[in-house]
Design a protein around this motif. Structure first.
Motif, PDB file in Angstrom:
ATOM      1  N   THR A  89       0.926  -1.237   0.028  1.00 56.18           N
ATOM      2  CA  THR A  89       0.018  -0.129  -0.416  1.00 56.18           C
ATOM      3  C   THR A  89       0.840   1.277  -0.066  1.00 56.18           C
ATOM      4  O   THR A  89       0.670   2.158  -0.560  1.00 56.18           O
ATOM      5  CB  THR A  89      -0.852   0.000   1.110  1.00 56.18           C
ATOM      6  N   VAL A  90       1.961   1.155   1.019  1.00 54.85           N
ATOM      7  CA  VAL A  90       2.670   2.426   0.891  1.00 54.85           C
ATOM      8  C   VAL A  90       3.468   2.501  -0.512  1.00 54.85           C
ATOM      9  O   VAL A  90       3.650   3.738  -1.083  1.00 54.85           O
ATOM     10  CB  VAL A  90       3.845   2.359   2.060  1.00 54.85           C
ATOM     11  N   GLN A  91       3.797   1.690  -1.166  1.00 57.15           N
ATOM     12  CA  GLN A  91       4.503   1.770  -2.617  1.00 57.15           C
ATOM     13  C   GLN A  91       3.765   2.181  -3.665  1.00 57.15           C
ATOM     14  O   GLN A  91       3.953   2.863  -4.288  1.00 57.15           O
ATOM     15  CB  GLN A  91       5.144   0.203  -2.721  1.00 57.15           C
ATOM     16  N   MET A  92       2.239   1.882  -3.420  1.00 53.22           N
ATOM     17  CA  MET A  92       1.492   2.177  -4.263  1.00 53.22           C
ATOM     18  C   MET A  92       1.085   3.644  -4.040  1.00 53.22           C
ATOM     19  O   MET A  92       1.009   4.617  -5.162  1.00 53.22           O
ATOM     20  CB  MET A  92      -0.008   1.663  -4.193  1.00 53.22           C
TER      21      MET A  92
ATOM     22  N   ILE B 212       2.223   8.024  -6.494  1.00 52.09           N
ATOM     23  CA  ILE B 212       1.312   9.356  -6.843  1.00 52.09           C
ATOM     24  C   ILE B 212       2.229  10.657  -6.702  1.00 52.09           C
ATOM     25  O   ILE B 212       2.794  10.679  -5.847  1.00 52.09           O
ATOM     26  CB  ILE B 212       0.249   9.065  -5.842  1.00 52.09           C
ATOM     27  N   PRO B 213       2.235  11.321  -7.663  1.00 48.55           N
ATOM     28  CA  PRO B 213       2.903  12.756  -7.803  1.00 48.55           C
ATOM     29  C   PRO B 213       2.447  13.564  -6.580  1.00 48.55           C
ATOM     30  O   PRO B 213       1.438  13.580  -6.427  1.00 48.55           O
ATOM     31  CB  PRO B 213       2.830  13.275  -9.097  1.00 48.55           C
ATOM     32  N   ILE B 214       3.276  14.086  -5.956  1.00 53.50           N
ATOM     33  CA  ILE B 214       2.963  14.821  -4.864  1.00 53.50           C
ATOM     34  C   ILE B 214       2.085  15.879  -5.318  1.00 53.50           C
ATOM     35  O   ILE B 214       0.954  16.474  -4.697  1.00 53.50           O
ATOM     36  CB  ILE B 214       4.157  15.496  -4.113  1.00 53.50           C
TER      37      ILE B 214
ATOM     38  N   PHE C 119       8.296   9.261   2.382  1.00 63.05           N
ATOM     39  CA  PHE C 119       8.716   7.916   1.392  1.00 63.05           C
ATOM     40  C   PHE C 119      10.215   7.687   1.599  1.00 63.05           C
ATOM     41  O   PHE C 119      10.630   6.548   1.937  1.00 63.05           O
ATOM     42  CB  PHE C 119       8.066   8.184   0.493  1.00 63.05           C
ATOM     43  N   PRO C 120      10.872   8.743   1.465  1.00 61.52           N
ATOM     44  CA  PRO C 120      12.351   8.294   1.369  1.00 61.52           C
ATOM     45  C   PRO C 120      12.903   7.933   2.764  1.00 61.52           C
ATOM     46  O   PRO C 120      13.700   6.829   2.558  1.00 61.52           O
ATOM     47  CB  PRO C 120      13.140   9.614   1.059  1.00 61.52           C
ATOM     48  N   ILE C 121      12.278   8.478   3.745  1.00 61.64           N
ATOM     49  CA  ILE C 121      12.736   7.835   5.156  1.00 61.64           C
ATOM     50  C   ILE C 121      12.233   6.518   5.521  1.00 61.64           C
ATOM     51  O   ILE C 121      12.936   5.702   5.926  1.00 61.64           O
ATOM     52  CB  ILE C 121      12.506   8.935   6.285  1.00 61.64           C
ATOM     53  N   TYR C 122      11.201   6.354   4.982  1.00 61.27           N
ATOM     54  CA  TYR C 122      10.508   4.904   5.224  1.00 61.27           C
ATOM     55  C   TYR C 122      11.378   4.026   4.336  1.00 61.27           C
ATOM     56  O   TYR C 122      11.479   2.682   4.850  1.00 61.27           O
ATOM     57  CB  TYR C 122       9.080   4.945   4.658  1.00 61.27           C
TER      58      TYR C 122
END
Length: 275
Positions: free
Chosen positions: A116-119, A123-125, A153-156
Motif C-alpha cells: 500500500t505504501v509503495q502504491m 502518486i506525484p505529490i 517515503f524516502p525515510i520509510y
C-alpha cells in the motif's frame, strides 16, 4: 631553552594547527565551484554577456538581501519557511522511521502495509494538491501535510531496507552470545541500518525544500515561496533570485548538519572514521 622560548614555541604550534584546520581542503574546496560561478556571473553581467533584464547581478541580489535584512522582512520569511519545513520533517520523518522499523523487523507488518505504501508513493505529490485543498483548505495544515508526506517515503524506504540489509551473520552471532531482542536491536540491527537511514534523511531534506516552494504558494502570507511569488507579480528579479539562492543555502546548511550528525553517529564505522 628558556620558559619564554618554550611558551612562544607552544603558542606558534597552536597557531599553526589552527591555521591548518582552517585551510584544510575538505573545508573550502566544496565551496570553490559555487563561488567561481558567482564570480563568472558577476563579471559576465558587467561586460554584457549576461543581460541584467534576464538575470540580475549577484551584487544587486546581495544589496537587496542587505536591505531586506535591515527591514526585518528577510528574517520573517526565513523563519516562517524554516518552521514549516522542519515541522513537516518531524511529522513525516518520525512516521516514516517508525513504519520503516516496523516493516523491517516484522515480516507480517511488511506484508500488510508495504504494498500500500509503495502504491501511494508512486502518486506525484503535486497531483495531490487539489485533494489537499479540499481536505485541509489553504491553511498551515495543508502546507505541513505536503511537506510531511514528501519526506515520509524516502525515510520509510531507506529505514526499511537498512534494517533488512543488516548482515544476517552479525545477527546470528548476537543471538549466539545470548543477546536479548532489545539488546540485539540496539547494538546490532539499528547501528547496521544507520548508514542507509541517513541516506534517506539527506534525500528527504532535498524533497522537503522542493515541496515547500509549492506549498507556500497556497495562499500563504509569509515564507520564501510567498516572497518569490510576490516578487514575480511585481517583476522584482533580484528578490526572485534571492529566494532561489536562499533555498539553496538552506538546503546546503541542512545537509551539512546531517552529515556532521552522520559522521558523529557512525564514528565506529571505518568508512566514516575521522582522519
Amino acid at each position: 631553552m628558556t620558559v619564554v622560548d618554550q611558551s612562544y614555541d607552544l603558542a606558534e604550534s597552536k597557531l599553526a594547527k589552527r591555521s591548518g584546520w582552517r585551510l584544510r581542503p575538505e573545508i573550502w574546496l566544496p565551496f570553490l565551484l559555487p563561488v567561481l560561478m558567482l564570480v563568472i556571473w558577476e563579471v559576465g553581467s558587467h561586460i554584457g554577456l549576461v543581460s541584467t533584464r534576464i538575470l540580475p547581478r549577484p551584487s544587486t541580489v546581495l544589496a537587496k538581501a542587505w536591505t531586506m535584512t535591515l527591514s526585518g522582512e528577510l528574517f520573517l520569511h526565513l523563519g516562517v519557511s524554516a518552521l514549516r519545513a522542519f515541522a513537516g520533517l518531524a511529522i513525516g520523518g518520525l512516521l516514516g522511521f517508525a513504519l520503516g522499523l516496523s516493516n523491517g523487523l516484522s515480516q507480517r507488518s511488511a506484508l500488510l502495509t508495504d504494498t500500500t505504501v509503495q502504491m501511494i508513493r508512486n502518486i506525484p505529490i503535486l497531483a495531490l494538491i487539489p485533494l489537499v485543498i479540499i481536505w485541509f483548505g489553504v491553511g498551515e495544515t495543508a502546507r505541513l501535510f505536503l511537506v510531511a508526506i514528501s519526506v515520509f517515503f524516502p525515510i520509510y524506504i531507506n529505514t526499511f531496507h537498512g534494517v533488512r540489509n543488516v548482515d544476517p551473520q552479525l545477527i546470528e552471532m548476537g543471538r549466539a552470545y545470548g543477546m536479548s531482542q532489545r539488546s540485539l536491536f540496539l547494538r546490532v540491527i539499528f547501528p547496521g541500518a544507520l548508514p542507509t537511514i541517513f541516506v534517506g534523511l539527506r534525500y528527504a531534506l532535498g524533497l522537503m525544500w522542493f515541496v515547500l516552494v509549492v506549498a507556500e504558494t497556497l495562499a500563504a502570507s509569509a515564507g520564501l515561496g510567498y516572497m518569490a511569488m510576490q516578487a514575480r507579480e511585481f517583476m522584482q528579479l533580484d528578490v526572485v533570485v534571492l529566494s532561489i539562492l536562499l533555498y539553496a543555502l538552506l538546503g546546503k546548511l541542512a545537509d551539512m548538519i546531517t552529515r556532521a550528525l552522520e559522521t558523529r553517529a557512525l564514528a565506529w564505522n571505518p568508512a566514516y572514521a575521522r582522519q
